[in-house]
Motif scaffolding. Structure first.
Motif, short mmCIF file in Angstrom:
data_model
loop_
_atom_site.label_atom_id
_atom_site.label_comp_id
_atom_site.label_asym_id
_atom_site.label_seq_id
_atom_site.Cartn_x
_atom_site.Cartn_y
_atom_site.Cartn_z
N UNK A 63 -10.52 86.33 56.20
CA UNK A 63 -9.80 87.59 56.01
C UNK A 63 -9.76 88.34 57.34
N UNK A 64 -8.59 88.85 57.68
CA UNK A 64 -8.40 89.64 58.90
C UNK A 64 -7.98 91.04 58.49
N UNK A 65 -8.72 92.06 58.96
CA UNK A 65 -8.40 93.43 58.56
C UNK A 65 -7.03 93.86 59.04
N UNK A 66 -6.44 94.77 58.34
CA UNK A 66 -5.11 95.22 58.67
C UNK A 66 -5.11 96.65 59.13
N UNK A 67 -4.10 97.38 58.86
CA UNK A 67 -3.15 97.05 57.81
C UNK A 67 -2.01 96.15 58.31
N UNK A 68 -1.49 95.33 57.48
CA UNK A 68 -2.05 94.92 56.19
C UNK A 68 -3.12 93.85 56.39
N UNK A 69 -4.01 93.73 55.42
CA UNK A 69 -5.01 92.67 55.44
C UNK A 69 -4.29 91.33 55.31
N UNK A 70 -4.72 90.37 56.10
CA UNK A 70 -4.13 89.03 56.06
C UNK A 70 -5.21 87.99 55.84
N UNK A 71 -4.79 86.83 55.35
CA UNK A 71 -5.71 85.74 55.03
C UNK A 71 -5.19 84.44 55.62
N UNK A 72 -6.12 83.58 56.03
CA UNK A 72 -5.77 82.23 56.48
C UNK A 72 -6.70 81.24 55.80
N UNK A 73 -6.25 80.01 55.72
CA UNK A 73 -7.08 78.94 55.17
C UNK A 73 -8.04 78.44 56.24
N UNK A 74 -9.26 78.14 55.83
CA UNK A 74 -10.21 77.46 56.70
C UNK A 74 -9.79 75.99 56.73
N UNK A 75 -10.02 75.34 57.86
CA UNK A 75 -9.68 73.93 58.04
C UNK A 75 -10.15 73.10 56.84
N UNK A 76 -9.25 72.34 56.22
CA UNK A 76 -9.62 71.56 55.03
C UNK A 76 -10.79 70.60 55.28
N UNK A 77 -10.89 70.06 56.49
CA UNK A 77 -12.01 69.15 56.77
C UNK A 77 -13.33 69.88 56.60
N UNK A 78 -13.43 71.11 57.10
CA UNK A 78 -14.66 71.89 56.96
C UNK A 78 -14.94 72.22 55.49
N UNK A 79 -13.92 72.65 54.78
CA UNK A 79 -14.08 73.01 53.38
C UNK A 79 -14.54 71.79 52.58
N UNK A 80 -13.87 70.67 52.78
CA UNK A 80 -14.20 69.47 52.00
C UNK A 80 -15.55 68.89 52.40
N UNK A 81 -15.91 68.97 53.68
CA UNK A 81 -17.25 68.52 54.10
C UNK A 81 -18.33 69.35 53.42
N UNK A 82 -18.13 70.67 53.34
CA UNK A 82 -19.10 71.53 52.66
C UNK A 82 -19.20 71.20 51.18
N UNK A 83 -18.05 70.96 50.56
CA UNK A 83 -18.05 70.59 49.14
C UNK A 83 -18.77 69.26 48.92
N UNK A 84 -18.53 68.29 49.81
CA UNK A 84 -19.19 67.00 49.69
C UNK A 84 -20.70 67.15 49.80
N UNK A 85 -21.16 67.97 50.73
CA UNK A 85 -22.60 68.21 50.89
C UNK A 85 -23.19 68.88 49.66
N UNK A 86 -22.49 69.87 49.14
CA UNK A 86 -22.97 70.59 47.96
C UNK A 86 -23.05 69.66 46.75
N UNK A 87 -22.03 68.82 46.58
CA UNK A 87 -22.03 67.89 45.45
C UNK A 87 -23.12 66.83 45.62
N UNK A 88 -23.33 66.36 46.83
CA UNK A 88 -24.39 65.37 47.07
C UNK A 88 -25.75 65.97 46.73
N UNK A 89 -25.98 67.22 47.11
CA UNK A 89 -27.25 67.87 46.80
C UNK A 89 -27.41 68.05 45.28
N UNK A 90 -26.33 68.41 44.61
CA UNK A 90 -26.39 68.57 43.15
C UNK A 90 -26.67 67.24 42.46
N UNK A 91 -26.06 66.18 42.93
CA UNK A 91 -26.28 64.86 42.35
C UNK A 91 -27.72 64.42 42.58
#
Length: 105
Positions: A63-91
């Motif tokens: 999130x980037x403050x505004x006005x107006x406030x704007x949003x961008x996506x975090x790199x999918x590789x980073x997001x998916x790597x974090x999800x993979x780590x979280x799922x591995x820990x849960x398993x």
């Protein structure tokens, strides 16, 4: 369609349908306002800001403050790597708990 496939996979990984649609809508779009995300994704405007805040909280958007406030996506590789780590820990945790219940520790 690639966007629908991405949304489906993100939902399987624990994103709500609105979160998945907003994240997919942010990808490759640069910094967008909540209004622009709502128009681009079809997520109702009253829900889009709450959804974008949840994406920021889970590390999938910035999130980037505004006005107006704007949003961008975090790199999918980073997001998916974090999800993979979280799922591995849960398993791993589930395996250990199952072994304790089964008595095969």
């Amino acid at each position: 369609m690639p966007v629908q496939r991405l949304v489906g996979h993100l939902c399987e990984l624990g994103f709500s349908p609105y979160e998945a649609r907003c994240y997919a809508g942010l990808l490759g779009a640069g910094a967008l306002t909540g209004y622009a995300v709502a128009k681009r994704t079809g997520v109702p405007q009253p829900k889009v800001y709450e959804t974008l805040r949840r994406l920021v909280a889970r590390g999938a958007a910035e999130q980037f403050p505004g006005p107006p406030t704007r949003f961008t996506a975090v790199d999918p590789k980073l997001v998916l790597d974090r999800l993979a780590s979280a799922h591995a820990a849960s398993i791993a945790g589930a395996r250990a708990a199952a072994a304790d219940v089964d008595g095969t520790t």
